[in-house]
Design an enzyme around this catalytic site. Structure first.
Site, short mmCIF file in Angstrom:
data_model
loop_
_atom_site.label_atom_id
_atom_site.label_comp_id
_atom_site.label_asym_id
_atom_site.label_seq_id
_atom_site.Cartn_x
_atom_site.Cartn_y
_atom_site.Cartn_z
N PRO A 1 -5.27 -4.39 1.12
CA PRO A 1 -4.80 -5.55 1.89
C PRO A 1 -5.70 -5.87 3.08
O PRO A 1 -5.68 -6.97 3.61
CB PRO A 1 -3.41 -5.14 2.37
CG PRO A 1 -3.31 -3.67 2.17
CD PRO A 1 -4.31 -3.27 1.13
N ASP B 1 -7.56 -5.15 14.29
CA ASP B 1 -7.39 -3.71 14.07
C ASP B 1 -6.98 -3.48 12.63
O ASP B 1 -5.86 -3.06 12.34
CB ASP B 1 -6.33 -3.17 15.05
CG ASP B 1 -6.18 -1.67 14.93
OD1 ASP B 1 -7.02 -1.03 14.27
OD2 ASP B 1 -5.21 -1.14 15.49
N GLY C 1 -2.37 -12.00 8.19
CA GLY C 1 -3.26 -12.44 9.26
C GLY C 1 -4.15 -13.60 8.85
O GLY C 1 -4.44 -14.49 9.65
N ASP D 1 0.40 0.72 13.69
CA ASP D 1 0.85 1.97 14.32
C ASP D 1 1.23 1.76 15.78
O ASP D 1 1.85 2.63 16.40
CB ASP D 1 -0.24 3.05 14.20
CG ASP D 1 -1.59 2.54 14.67
OD1 ASP D 1 -1.78 2.39 15.89
OD2 ASP D 1 -2.46 2.25 13.82
N GLN E 1 0.81 -1.21 0.00
CA GLN E 1 0.00 0.00 0.00
C GLN E 1 0.85 1.26 0.00
O GLN E 1 2.05 1.22 0.26
CB GLN E 1 -0.90 0.01 1.24
CG GLN E 1 -0.14 -0.12 2.56
CD GLN E 1 -0.93 -0.81 3.66
OE1 GLN E 1 -2.15 -0.76 3.66
NE2 GLN E 1 -0.24 -1.43 4.61
N1 SPD Z 1 -11.64 4.34 8.15
C1 SPD Z 1 -10.44 3.95 8.79
C2 SPD Z 1 -10.59 2.77 9.67
C3 SPD Z 1 -9.29 2.38 10.26
C4 SPD Z 1 -9.41 1.41 11.36
N2 SPD Z 1 -8.12 0.99 11.86
C5 SPD Z 1 -7.29 2.02 12.30
C6 SPD Z 1 -5.97 1.54 12.79
C7 SPD Z 1 -5.57 2.23 14.02
N3 SPD Z 1 -4.68 1.44 14.79
#
Ligand code: SPD
Length: 284
Positions: free
Chosen positions: A163, A156, A138, A86, A31
């Site tokens: 992906p 998450d 995953g 993150d 990405q």
């Molecule tokens: N629309 C964006 C949704 C993102 C969800 N995951 C965010 C990752 C933060 N750790």
């Protein structure tokens, strides 16, 4: 003043942030990755043009993804996080003293590398010895892993495009269930019922085929378009409101959003969501 960066939802809606500086812009094999220094939201991670997390409001998302599951699961020794490159989700998991091992499965090493470099305020637990970060898909992990099952699984992922799309498949959820202990709890980000009711409702349907208890809950995440976000709590046992008060009290100290009242309130759904779920359930 700086240029605007817009996340475009569809032909009619977009959210713009004023950017002071682009700190990073590159592409991995999976990405496009950007980190923006914005005026209103601090540093923002963007994947394929979609806002992922910001220094300003990340706590609203990460605390609510993690603590409802971590305070209600019977055991929390072994925790699996899928996605979350993150570092915000594992940071919240590792605030629980009862966690012995937290395995994080992330498909894209570059997201972690860039986050460690530019989003150090979000990922503050990378050095925790209980954390085991593995760069694999995953989907493959939950299908093939012979690791011991987990007490808690947290998903998450990104939106269901690129992906992250496979993380919304029923077969992936079945793989997650395979990796969960029988009384375990899984929680996942399940998109915005306000902006993406079809994805939200479809996700609930898929989960209901696999788990006896499937409970969506809501909260604000201003970065995500119209602000209303959802997560879903799933298990075969117990319920999402029966929290372990010791664990809860311990984590409320130091949480910017999460507390016992918010935990309870988040599971109260507005009528438009209840009706959509009822329609899906009854097939009407
Ligand atoms: N629309 C964006 C949704 C993102 C969800 N995951 C965010 C990752 C933060 N750790």
């Amino acid at each position: 003043m700086g240029a605007w960066y817009d996340e475009i939802f569809d032909n009619h809606t977009r959210l713009g942030l004023r950017v002071k500086e682009t700190l990073y812009s590159g592409a991995s094999e999976h990405q496009r990755i950007e980190v923006l220094e914005t005026i209103g939201f601090g540093r923002v991670l963007v994947l394929d043009g979609v806002f992922m997390t910001s220094e300003l409001d990340e706590f609203l998302y990460h605390e609510m993804l993690v603590h409802p599951a971590m305070t209600t699961a019977p055991e929390i020794k072994r925790v699996l996080v899928i996605g979350g490159g993150d570092g915000g989700t594992v940071r919240e998991v590792l605030r629980h003293a009862g966690v012995e091992r937290c395995v994080m499965i992330e498909i894209d090493p570059m997201v972690v590398e860039v986050s460690k470099r530019y989003l150090a305020k979000i990922g503050t637990a990378w050095q925790d010895p209980r954390l085991d970060v593995r760069f694999i898909d995953g989907v493959e992990y939950v299908d093939l892993s012979e690791d011991e099952p987990y007490d808690v699984i947290l998903l998450d992922g990104t939106d269901p495009v690129g992906p992250g799309a496979a993380l919304f498949d029923e077969s992936f959820y079945a793989g997650c269930k395979r990796m969960l202990v029988p009384r375990g709890v899984m929680a996942l980000q399940s998109e915005s019922p306000f902006m993406m009711m079809d994805v939200f409702a479809d996700t609930q349907n898929k989960l209901r085929k696999l788990f006896a208890q499937v409970h969506p809950y809501l909260g604000p995440v201003p970065l995500y378009g119209t602000g209303t976000w959802s997560w879903t709590w799933c298990s075969d046992m117990g319920g999402p409101l029966e929290a372990d008060t010791h664990r809860q009290e311990a984590v409320v100290q130091g949480s910017k959003a999460y507390n016992g009242d918010l935990h309870q309130a988040a599971f109260a759904l507005p009528n438009y969501v209840k009706r959509a779920l009822h329609r899906e359930h009854s097939g009407a």
